[in-house]
Design a protein around this motif. Structure first.
Motif, PDB file in Angstrom:
ATOM      1  N   MET A  31     -44.966  41.380  50.011  1.00 44.25           N
ATOM      2  CA  MET A  31     -44.666  42.428  51.008  1.00 44.25           C
ATOM      3  C   MET A  31     -44.021  43.619  50.324  1.00 44.25           C
ATOM      4  O   MET A  31     -42.867  43.968  50.565  1.00 44.25           O
ATOM      5  N   ALA A  32     -44.794  44.243  49.429  1.00 47.08           N
ATOM      6  CA  ALA A  32     -44.270  45.442  48.774  1.00 47.08           C
ATOM      7  C   ALA A  32     -44.050  46.529  49.822  1.00 47.08           C
ATOM      8  O   ALA A  32     -44.766  46.602  50.820  1.00 47.08           O
ATOM      9  N   LYS A  33     -43.060  47.328  49.564  1.00 47.19           N
ATOM     10  CA  LYS A  33     -42.729  48.404  50.505  1.00 47.19           C
ATOM     11  C   LYS A  33     -43.945  49.279  50.792  1.00 47.19           C
ATOM     12  O   LYS A  33     -44.536  49.836  49.890  1.00 47.19           O
ATOM     13  N   VAL A  34     -44.294  49.381  52.055  1.00 50.18           N
ATOM     14  CA  VAL A  34     -45.387  50.286  52.410  1.00 50.18           C
ATOM     15  C   VAL A  34     -44.786  51.614  52.839  1.00 50.18           C
ATOM     16  O   VAL A  34     -43.861  51.665  53.615  1.00 50.18           O
ATOM     17  N   LYS A  35     -45.346  52.663  52.278  1.00 46.31           N
ATOM     18  CA  LYS A  35     -44.769  53.978  52.540  1.00 46.31           C
ATOM     19  C   LYS A  35     -45.727  54.821  53.372  1.00 46.31           C
ATOM     20  O   LYS A  35     -46.875  54.425  53.633  1.00 46.31           O
ATOM     21  N   LEU A  36     -45.261  55.966  53.735  1.00 42.08           N
ATOM     22  CA  LEU A  36     -46.055  56.816  54.607  1.00 42.08           C
ATOM     23  C   LEU A  36     -47.414  57.137  53.994  1.00 42.08           C
ATOM     24  O   LEU A  36     -48.442  57.167  54.689  1.00 42.08           O
ATOM     25  N   ALA A  37     -47.412  57.354  52.709  1.00 43.97           N
ATOM     26  CA  ALA A  37     -48.663  57.693  52.041  1.00 43.97           C
ATOM     27  C   ALA A  37     -49.688  56.570  52.208  1.00 43.97           C
ATOM     28  O   ALA A  37     -50.885  56.832  52.359  1.00 43.97           O
ATOM     29  N   ASP A  38     -49.220  55.341  52.176  1.00 39.68           N
ATOM     30  CA  ASP A  38     -50.134  54.213  52.356  1.00 39.68           C
ATOM     31  C   ASP A  38     -50.761  54.253  53.733  1.00 39.68           C
ATOM     32  O   ASP A  38     -51.967  54.053  53.900  1.00 39.68           O
ATOM     33  N   VAL A  39     -49.918  54.490  54.724  1.00 34.99           N
ATOM     34  CA  VAL A  39     -50.426  54.585  56.091  1.00 34.99           C
ATOM     35  C   VAL A  39     -51.447  55.714  56.190  1.00 34.99           C
ATOM     36  O   VAL A  39     -52.520  55.554  56.768  1.00 34.99           O
ATOM     37  N   ALA A  40     -51.084  56.834  55.594  1.00 40.52           N
ATOM     38  CA  ALA A  40     -51.977  57.995  55.655  1.00 40.52           C
ATOM     39  C   ALA A  40     -53.324  57.651  55.032  1.00 40.52           C
ATOM     40  O   ALA A  40     -54.377  57.961  55.596  1.00 40.52           O
TER      41      ALA A  40
END
Lengths: 352, 352
Positions: free
Chosen positions: A1-10
């Motif tokens: 569960m690596a940190k998902v960041k906004l860029a990933d969502v985008a």
DNA sequence: AGATTCACCACAATCGGTTGCGGTCTTCGA
DNA sequence: TCGAAGACCGCAACCGATTGTGGTGAATCT
């Protein structure tokens, strides 16, 4: 569960991070098409996106952090306040930074500075002295502050506490109703508002109920503690001026006084009635059960939190600070009874 | 007092911000000449520079934030723990995020997630259930966690608490020494470690001291509260099986049991002896003063904080988790006395 | 049909520190 | 005296989200 960041969502939603940000932000959502919003929200959900509060705070200069400053969390007076505040703050999306100053001014100053470095949006402070340089510093720095439990001079801060004056008046009235004519007040420290206000209220109530100056004495404790309550009581006993009732500055002082009385051979409530203040947990189970003034502590904390949040939303342009006094109740229990026929200033039936 | 930032300090010291950063950072200070360090430090001091923790945390991925999770800060058990932890954490440069879960699992999950979003470096958790999905989630996410007060199955987390087993053993030994042969244990909830461990310890101690199975009964309370202690005691009384002593899962349960006993006309300690657990504040002043097991709560919190910090410094590559049991004391007071000659299962001298 | 408005979105700067990299200047050894 | 090593410091990318600005295409108006 690596940190998902906004860029990933985008990326998952095939939009630019900026757009994703707007889509996720309720009040900017209007600038994004409904279909895109849906796509982004769905992606965020799927990936388990949790925004990085640090980054957001850095950019927006709003941390949604609130510092709560108490002198000693171990003192049963404070947990309910903290709890009340914590509940309303967290449900409004704020997070609570707790700090316990240990009644050490220097420590307190450091803590507050450190919290400022953490970018807290405001403070709920329960440690205020009557003349407190820390407070004026904070005011100059423009940091929103709400005082609770204690007030400070100048009336310049929003504030929520119990109605000390009413509480003391109820106590004195109760004692007078029981026939007591000579009452001493073991006051709290005079550099905090509760100490001052309760002492003043005591004098006023005594006068109101027709008790002469000589029969309404005040002895000041150095702190709100059993130890200082005890020594204050002992000093009063040493003076050998008769009295039949004690109005203590708070419950801890009352407990100390009870100890001193018992050591000196006085029974409570037969010889001396005692009333406390705060209705700390379990004082109703003591022997004798303590008559005391009950404050709505949890509500106090909740209200303080509300006040702070409105102040935060106000962004500077604020009106005169709201100052709230919560109603209090006198809880009559076993430590108060009818005054003895003669004041038993020397009826030492000292315990073995 | 506008916020002064690193760039301001750098300008004042006539160096590049990067250099200023190094000069201010103890372990990078070697890369800067002593003279420059001095100049920068002096400038920082003069301007009253306080680094922006958000920015630092964003870059370094270390927030120096620690979440402390308690079920109910109003329960006197927790403030000392929090205080102990808070003191060592703040003096090590950490800041404490306190959250009170209100014993609500859903709420707890939200809180923890929110704290994760805030980038906390680790948690001190005092709410652990015996089988706690939250904990395994955190473990998978690689977030350092220290359990305190309660443990969890698997022994996979560092942990510091009082020695429950020893405490219960002391209690039973004490009672047996007073001549009690029939003892009931009002156990805490069985989904938390303290409830299970103390119950197990009770059975073991009973066997050790030669008390038969029928004379060492266990009744489980649904929570650590006066209310559930009372109902559990009432249920035992309703069963009409004689007993002369009660070992309560904690002090709150003991208080509830005391109420139930008193309602049923039993005097403590004359008819029934009661011993609690935790030595909450003021239980020594109750009537009867409660015999109970004292835990070094504040030290517990302090140790938990230490454990967590070493874990944080370890950065993953850690050994087997440290599990510490703190020594406990039996505090003998008025609620325990010699067993009555005959077990007075029906000597109702019910109070008026 | 051409011009204008509007909805929608991408781009890039920004918040305030930290840190890898590389450049300059000094120092030391050969 | 020259080269290499090292000390010291500046440069710029970066952490992750927010937001002002501007560009594109479609819709609307005249």
């Amino acid at each position: 569960m690596a940190k998902v960041k906004l860029a990933d969502v985008a990326r998952a939603a095939e939009v630019h991070p900026g757009t994703a940000s707007r889509a996720l932000n309720p009040d900017q959502r209007g600038q994004v098409s409904a279909e895109t919003v849906d796509r982004v929200v769905r992606a965020a959900q799927r990936l388990g996106y949790v925004p990085n509060a640090q980054a957001r705070a850095l950019r927006t200069a709003r941390s949604h952090l609130v510092g709560i400053v108490v002198p000693d969390i171990t003192n049963p007076l404070f947990p309910p306040i903290v709890r009340g505040a914590e509940h309303v703050l967290t449900s409004a999306g704020y997070t609570v930074l707790l700090t316990d100053t240990d009644n050490d001014r220097e420590r307190e100053r450091r803590q507050i500075e450190s919290l400022l470095g953490r970018g807290v949006d405001g403070f709920i402070i329960a440690t205020a002295l009557w003349d407190d340089p820390l407070l004026t510093d904070l005011a100059e720095a423009g940091v929103p502050v709400v005082l609770t439990n204690r007030s400070a001079s100048g009336g310049r801060w929003p504030y929520v506490a119990g109605d000390d004056q009413a509480g003391v008046r109820l106590s004195v009235q109760h004692l007078v109703g029981l026939g007591h004519r000579s009452i001493v007040h073991l006051a709290g420290p005079q550099n905090v508002s509760t100490g001052r206000d309760r002492a003043r209220a005591f004098r006023a109530a005594a006068k109101e109920f027709g008790i002469g100056n000589g029969d309404a004495r005040v002895s000041v404790c150095l702190s709100y503690s059993e130890a200082h309550g005890r020594t204050a009581m002992e000093k009063v006993l040493a003076a050998r001026t008769p009295f039949t009732a004690v109005v203590a500055g708070n419950d801890l002082i009352a407990l100390g006084a009870l100890d001193a009385l018992s050591d000196a051979g006085y029974a409570c409530p037969e010889d001396v009635s005692v009333v406390g203040f705060n209705d700390m947990p379990f004082v109703g189970r003591l022997q004798p059960a303590l008559t005391t003034v009950r404050l709505p502590l949890q509500r106090m904390g909740a209200l303080a939190a509300d006040l702070l949040m409105t102040e935060l939303d106000a962004e500077g342009r604020q009106d005169a600070p709201t100052r709230t006094l919560l109603g209090v109740d006198l809880v009559v229990r076993g430590s108060t009874a009818a005054a003895p026929k003669r004041s038993r200033s020397r009826s030492r039936s000292r315990r073995t």
